[in-house]
Design a protein around this motif. Structure first.
Motif, PDB file in Angstrom:
ATOM      1  N   ASN A   1     -12.991  -3.836   8.338  1.00 19.28           N
ATOM      2  CA  ASN A   1     -11.618  -3.928   8.838  1.00 19.28           C
ATOM      3  C   ASN A   1     -11.382  -4.997   9.897  1.00 19.28           C
ATOM      4  OD1 ASN A   1     -11.001  -0.309   8.755  1.00 19.28           O
ATOM      5  ND2 ASN A   1     -11.084  -1.783   7.107  1.00 19.28           N
ATOM      6  N   THR A   2     -12.270  -5.969  10.063  1.00 23.57           N
ATOM      7  CA  THR A   2     -12.067  -6.983  11.097  1.00 23.57           C
ATOM      8  C   THR A   2     -11.355  -8.238  10.592  1.00 23.57           C
ATOM      9  OG1 THR A   2     -14.279  -7.881  10.763  1.00 23.57           O
ATOM     10  CG2 THR A   2     -14.021  -6.210  12.499  1.00 23.57           C
ATOM     11  N   VAL A   3     -11.364  -8.467   9.275  1.00 25.72           N
ATOM     12  CA  VAL A   3     -10.626  -9.587   8.688  1.00 25.72           C
ATOM     13  C   VAL A   3      -9.942  -9.129   7.404  1.00 25.72           C
ATOM     14  CG1 VAL A   3     -12.105 -11.406   9.644  1.00 25.72           C
ATOM     15  CG2 VAL A   3     -12.607 -10.479   7.393  1.00 25.72           C
ATOM     16  N   SER A   4      -8.864  -9.822   7.068  1.00 27.16           N
ATOM     17  CA  SER A   4      -8.136  -9.521   5.835  1.00 27.16           C
ATOM     18  C   SER A   4      -8.858 -10.120   4.636  1.00 27.16           C
ATOM     19  CB  SER A   4      -6.714 -10.099   5.917  1.00 27.16           C
ATOM     20  OG  SER A   4      -6.749 -11.509   5.765  1.00 27.16           O
ATOM     21  N   ILE A   5      -8.342  -9.868   3.456  1.00 28.02           N
ATOM     22  CA  ILE A   5      -8.941 -10.456   2.257  1.00 28.02           C
ATOM     23  C   ILE A   5      -8.787 -11.974   2.247  1.00 28.02           C
ATOM     24  CG2 ILE A   5      -8.759  -8.381   0.847  1.00 28.02           C
ATOM     25  CD1 ILE A   5      -6.283  -9.520  -0.461  1.00 28.02           C
TER      26      ILE A   5
ATOM     27  N   THR B   1      -8.379   5.113   8.377  1.00 33.16           N
ATOM     28  CA  THR B   1      -9.409   4.158   7.990  1.00 33.16           C
ATOM     29  C   THR B   1      -9.401   3.969   6.485  1.00 33.16           C
ATOM     30  OG1 THR B   1     -10.765   4.805   9.864  1.00 33.16           O
ATOM     31  CG2 THR B   1     -11.887   3.666   8.064  1.00 33.16           C
ATOM     32  N   GLY B   2      -9.425   2.716   6.049  1.00 32.99           N
ATOM     33  CA  GLY B   2      -9.445   2.386   4.637  1.00 32.99           C
ATOM     34  C   GLY B   2     -10.290   1.161   4.392  1.00 32.99           C
ATOM     35  N   SER B   3     -10.285   0.723   3.159  1.00 38.29           N
ATOM     36  CA  SER B   3     -11.172  -0.369   2.751  1.00 38.29           C
ATOM     37  C   SER B   3     -10.727  -1.726   3.267  1.00 38.29           C
ATOM     38  CB  SER B   3     -11.285  -0.399   1.228  1.00 38.29           C
ATOM     39  OG  SER B   3     -10.000  -0.567   0.657  1.00 38.29           O
ATOM     40  N   GLY B   4      -9.517  -1.841   3.737  1.00 36.51           N
ATOM     41  CA  GLY B   4      -9.018  -3.083   4.297  1.00 36.51           C
ATOM     42  C   GLY B   4      -8.032  -2.773   5.398  1.00 36.51           C
TER      43      GLY B   4
ATOM     44  N   ALA C   1      -8.385   8.483  11.749  1.00 40.84           N
ATOM     45  CA  ALA C   1      -7.328   7.624  12.296  1.00 40.84           C
ATOM     46  C   ALA C   1      -7.946   6.371  12.914  1.00 40.84           C
ATOM     47  CB  ALA C   1      -6.519   8.392  13.337  1.00 40.84           C
ATOM     48  N   ARG C   2      -7.305   5.202  12.689  1.00 45.72           N
ATOM     49  CA  ARG C   2      -7.857   3.952  13.232  1.00 45.72           C
ATOM     50  C   ARG C   2      -6.872   3.159  14.068  1.00 45.72           C
ATOM     51  NH1 ARG C   2      -8.399   0.124   7.858  1.00 45.72           N
ATOM     52  NH2 ARG C   2      -6.255   0.368   7.182  1.00 45.72           N
TER      53      ARG C   2
ATOM     54  N   SER D   1       0.827  -1.203   0.000  1.00 47.00           N
ATOM     55  CA  SER D   1       0.000   0.000   0.000  1.00 47.00           C
ATOM     56  C   SER D   1       0.863   1.256   0.000  1.00 47.00           C
ATOM     57  CB  SER D   1      -0.894   0.045   1.245  1.00 47.00           C
ATOM     58  OG  SER D   1      -1.815  -1.004   1.231  1.00 47.00           O
ATOM     59  N   PRO D   2       0.477   2.248  -0.793  1.00 47.35           N
ATOM     60  CA  PRO D   2       1.159   3.546  -0.737  1.00 47.35           C
ATOM     61  C   PRO D   2       0.607   4.351   0.436  1.00 47.35           C
ATOM     62  CG  PRO D   2      -0.542   3.590  -2.411  1.00 47.35           C
ATOM     63  CD  PRO D   2      -0.537   2.203  -1.847  1.00 47.35           C
TER      64      PRO D   2
END
Length: 184
Positions: free
Chosen positions: A170-174, A57-60, A119-120, A36-37
């Motif tokens: 954001n609770t689990v990865s892909i 905070t982001g999509s993953g 911020a997360r 990720s950038p």
């Protein structure tokens, strides 16, 4: 051409300080490698063998999942507008979620004017290797500025909306690895 170092040297700090972007890659076990950038706005050198960034905070939340699974992370900086150079910081990530004592201490030290919108968590990487390489093939780019889109999105969501979004996304990865957010 690559040169390895046991710690972050003053020249490395100076190089990182001149950059507007860095990349973080992480993985654990058989998981996908995530890259990720990130804007350097929230990047901090904590010591000769430790760096951290305030993660918005982001999509993953792949790095959090990889950290929880005992994975590894690499931070990469490269120059785009000056003498070519690549700097990689290798280590093990750990996560301090919003609401934790470590998160509050990090904010108090680095953000005395308050928590940035969206911020997360704080991602801290304890380093075991620092490496430079030439960067001769990296093209020249000019930094135009920061994008305000994520801040606007977070402001529009509001605090309750961000909490709900993080619980949903954001609770689990892909790959289905837990991030630890629901334990925080």
């Amino acid at each position: 051409m690559a040169k390895q170092f046991e710690r972050i040297e003053p020249a490395h700090r100076e190089m990182m300080g001149r950059q507007a972007i860095f990349f973080v890659g992480s993985s654990a076990g058989d998981s996908r490698v995530n890259i990720s950038p990130r804007s350097t706005t929230h990047f901090h050198v904590l010591g000769d063998l430790s760096v951290a960034y305030l993660d918005l905070t982001g999509s993953g939340s792949e790095t959090a999942a990889h950290a929880k699974a005992g994975g590894r992370a690499t931070v990469m900086f490269c120059t785009f507008d000056s003498a070519p150079q690549i700097l990689r910081l290798y280590g093990r990530p750990r996560i301090d979620f919003r609401g934790s004592e470590a998160y509050a201490a990090f904010l108090a030290e680095h953000y005395p004017n308050g928590e940035p919108v969206g911020a997360r968590q704080v991602v801290t990487i304890d380093l075991d290797l620092v490496q430079t390489s030439c960067g001769f093939a990296v093209p020249l780019f000019e930094h135009v500025g920061e994008r305000p889109v994520l801040d606007r999105w977070a402001e529009a969501k509001g605090e309750e909306g961000l909490v709900a979004y993080r619980r949903e996304k954001n609770t689990v990865s892909i790959d289905g690895l837990p991030t630890g957010l629901d334990e925080a």
